[in-house]
Motif scaffolding. Structure first.
Motif, PDB file in Angstrom:
ATOM      1  N   MET A  45       0.825  -1.203   0.000  1.00 44.33           N
ATOM      2  CA  MET A  45       0.000   0.000   0.000  1.00 44.33           C
ATOM      3  C   MET A  45       0.862   1.258   0.000  1.00 44.33           C
ATOM      4  O   MET A  45       0.587   2.221  -0.719  1.00 44.33           O
ATOM      5  N   GLN A  46       1.927   1.263   0.770  1.00 42.46           N
ATOM      6  CA  GLN A  46       2.802   2.434   0.796  1.00 42.46           C
ATOM      7  C   GLN A  46       3.459   2.646  -0.563  1.00 42.46           C
ATOM      8  O   GLN A  46       3.538   3.774  -1.058  1.00 42.46           O
ATOM      9  N   ASN A  47       3.924   1.570  -1.185  1.00 43.76           N
ATOM     10  CA  ASN A  47       4.538   1.689  -2.506  1.00 43.76           C
ATOM     11  C   ASN A  47       3.550   2.238  -3.525  1.00 43.76           C
ATOM     12  O   ASN A  47       3.886   3.087  -4.357  1.00 43.76           O
ATOM     13  N   ALA A  48       2.305   1.746  -3.447  1.00 47.81           N
ATOM     14  CA  ALA A  48       1.292   2.207  -4.388  1.00 47.81           C
ATOM     15  C   ALA A  48       0.970   3.679  -4.184  1.00 47.81           C
ATOM     16  O   ALA A  48       0.858   4.451  -5.139  1.00 47.81           O
ATOM     17  N   MET A  49       0.839   4.095  -2.936  1.00 52.15           N
ATOM     18  CA  MET A  49       0.515   5.488  -2.661  1.00 52.15           C
ATOM     19  C   MET A  49       1.659   6.405  -3.060  1.00 52.15           C
ATOM     20  O   MET A  49       1.450   7.509  -3.567  1.00 52.15           O
ATOM     21  N   LEU A  50       2.890   5.969  -2.841  1.00 54.71           N
ATOM     22  CA  LEU A  50       4.040   6.771  -3.263  1.00 54.71           C
ATOM     23  C   LEU A  50       4.061   6.927  -4.778  1.00 54.71           C
ATOM     24  O   LEU A  50       4.405   7.988  -5.304  1.00 54.71           O
ATOM     25  N   VAL A  62       0.232  -0.123 -10.051  1.00 52.75           N
ATOM     26  CA  VAL A  62      -0.284   0.660  -8.927  1.00 52.75           C
ATOM     27  C   VAL A  62      -1.754   0.353  -8.659  1.00 52.75           C
ATOM     28  O   VAL A  62      -2.160   0.076  -7.527  1.00 52.75           O
ATOM     29  N   LEU A  63      -2.578   0.387  -9.705  1.00 55.67           N
ATOM     30  CA  LEU A  63      -4.013   0.183  -9.526  1.00 55.67           C
ATOM     31  C   LEU A  63      -4.322  -1.204  -8.984  1.00 55.67           C
ATOM     32  O   LEU A  63      -5.130  -1.358  -8.059  1.00 55.67           O
ATOM     33  N   SER A  64      -3.670  -2.223  -9.544  1.00 54.37           N
ATOM     34  CA  SER A  64      -3.931  -3.580  -9.076  1.00 54.37           C
ATOM     35  C   SER A  64      -3.473  -3.763  -7.633  1.00 54.37           C
ATOM     36  O   SER A  64      -4.122  -4.463  -6.847  1.00 54.37           O
ATOM     37  N   MET A  65      -2.365  -3.109  -7.280  1.00 55.28           N
ATOM     38  CA  MET A  65      -1.881  -3.190  -5.900  1.00 55.28           C
ATOM     39  C   MET A  65      -2.882  -2.555  -4.944  1.00 55.28           C
ATOM     40  O   MET A  65      -3.181  -3.094  -3.871  1.00 55.28           O
ATOM     41  N   LEU A  66      -3.415  -1.404  -5.349  1.00 53.68           N
ATOM     42  CA  LEU A  66      -4.397  -0.728  -4.504  1.00 53.68           C
ATOM     43  C   LEU A  66      -5.660  -1.564  -4.355  1.00 53.68           C
ATOM     44  O   LEU A  66      -6.206  -1.696  -3.255  1.00 53.68           O
ATOM     45  N   MET A  67      -6.148  -2.117  -5.448  1.00 52.62           N
ATOM     46  CA  MET A  67      -7.356  -2.933  -5.395  1.00 52.62           C
ATOM     47  C   MET A  67      -7.152  -4.148  -4.502  1.00 52.62           C
ATOM     48  O   MET A  67      -8.031  -4.514  -3.713  1.00 52.62           O
ATOM     49  N   GLU A  68      -5.997  -4.757  -4.609  1.00 54.21           N
ATOM     50  CA  GLU A  68      -5.701  -5.923  -3.779  1.00 54.21           C
ATOM     51  C   GLU A  68      -5.667  -5.549  -2.301  1.00 54.21           C
ATOM     52  O   GLU A  68      -6.216  -6.256  -1.449  1.00 54.21           O
ATOM     53  N   LEU A  73      -8.277  -5.183   3.119  1.00 52.34           N
ATOM     54  CA  LEU A  73      -8.775  -4.361   4.224  1.00 52.34           C
ATOM     55  C   LEU A  73     -10.271  -4.569   4.437  1.00 52.34           C
ATOM     56  O   LEU A  73     -10.746  -4.600   5.580  1.00 52.34           O
ATOM     57  N   GLU A  74     -11.026  -4.702   3.356  1.00 56.01           N
ATOM     58  CA  GLU A  74     -12.466  -4.938   3.479  1.00 56.01           C
ATOM     59  C   GLU A  74     -12.749  -6.277   4.144  1.00 56.01           C
ATOM     60  O   GLU A  74     -13.650  -6.386   4.983  1.00 56.01           O
ATOM     61  N   GLU A  75     -11.996  -7.296   3.776  1.00 56.86           N
ATOM     62  CA  GLU A  75     -12.170  -8.608   4.401  1.00 56.86           C
ATOM     63  C   GLU A  75     -11.813  -8.557   5.880  1.00 56.86           C
ATOM     64  O   GLU A  75     -12.492  -9.155   6.720  1.00 56.86           O
ATOM     65  N   ASP A  76     -10.745  -7.825   6.186  1.00 59.42           N
ATOM     66  CA  ASP A  76     -10.334  -7.695   7.587  1.00 59.42           C
ATOM     67  C   ASP A  76     -11.396  -6.954   8.396  1.00 59.42           C
ATOM     68  O   ASP A  76     -11.716  -7.337   9.528  1.00 59.42           O
TER      69      ASP A  76
END
Length: 285
Positions: A45-50, A62-68, A73-76
């Protein structure tokens, strides 16, 4: 150059300097916002946001990392909701201070536990290392209908800033209220001729009356108390509502002893069995 042209040039120069100052301020704000966005995240998540913030280039995933990450997070969150019974419906964050060493944010979290609504506001301070987090300025608001049970406890929680104690007590209180609701609803469905709930199944009072004895009512008052320390304890009482004319026909001691007899049943049988014994006695009278 005339005085008029000189004044105009000076005014333009002042505007240019003002715009340059605004641009510099906006750039600083952008950097602070980027720090806020990436402050709490680690790993993918940090890599994607950066990457989104332009601090890393050439990352096509980036997009696939964010979606994953969002799906995880939703499952958690779903799992946490199932485990603790608390559903969050809203969360707003406002940054009060942001530097390389410390981040201070104002958070407002709202949600519900069963049918009990709540809203929690607090300031969260976090060191850049992420190892030290402190809570301050805690303010808790819950459903107005339950404030009389929570007033003393909420004062203590706001002083101690113990969010864990608040949510643990909220869950325990909600569970006890759900127990009462299920019990009242069960008896109303099982003994509709005797049991009535004028204020609904979530109220604290259940009425017991025999159709052939109008005016004679037994009131079951089931309250749930919360101590300042967070202890949750139900209290079930049997109250009588007997007309004066009926009192003349029955010994006052027998009527007055109903509450004490019910408390004895309560200690021996428990709430549900004791209530059913009283309901059956009323239905057979």
């Amino acid at each position: 150059m005339s005085n008029e042209n000189t004044e105009e040039a000076a005014a333009l120069q002042a505007q240019i300097e003002h715009l340059q100052a605004e641009v510099s301020a906006l750039r600083r704000q952008q950097k602070d916002d980027q720090k806020d966005v990436t402050f709490h995240f680690r790993g993918q998540m940090q890599n994607a946001m950066l990457s989104l913030c332009g601090q890393r280039q050439g990352d096509e995933k980036v997009l696939s990392m964010l979606m994953e990450e969002v799906e995880e997070l939703e499952e958690d969150l779903k799992l946490q909701t199932q485990m603790n019974g608390i559903s969050l419906t809203g969360c707003t964050t406002k940054t009060l201070q942001s530097s390389g060493r410390k981040l201070v944010q104002q958070l407002c979290v709202s949600g519900h536990c069963s049918e009990l609504l709540f809203q929690v506001e607090f300031q969260l301070s976090e060191e850049a290392s992420g190892c030290v987090r402190t809570i301050s300025e805690l303010n808790v608001v819950i459903d107005a209908g339950e404030m009389q049970n929570f007033s003393s406890f909420l004062s203590g929680v706001e002083e101690s800033r113990d969010l864990l104690l608040f949510f643990r007590t909220l869950r325990s209180f909600s569970d006890r209220c759900d127990d009462r609701r299920r019990t009242f609803q069960h008896f109303q469905e099982k003994y509709p001729a005797v049991v009535s709930l004028p204020a609904g199944c979530r109220s604290e009072v259940m009425h017991l009356s025999h159709p052939e004895l109008p005016g004679c009512v037994l009131l079951v008052h089931w309250s749930v108390h919360v101590s300042r320390e967070g202890g949750v304890s139900p209290k079930v009482e049997l109250l009588t509502k007997i007309p004066e004319r009926a009192l003349q026909l029955f010994p006052s001691q027998a009527v007055g002893g109903a509450a004490e007899a019910f408390q004895s049943l309560l200690r021996i049988l428990g709430a549900e069995a004791a209530l059913e014994a009283v309901i059956m006695a009323v239905s057979l009278s």
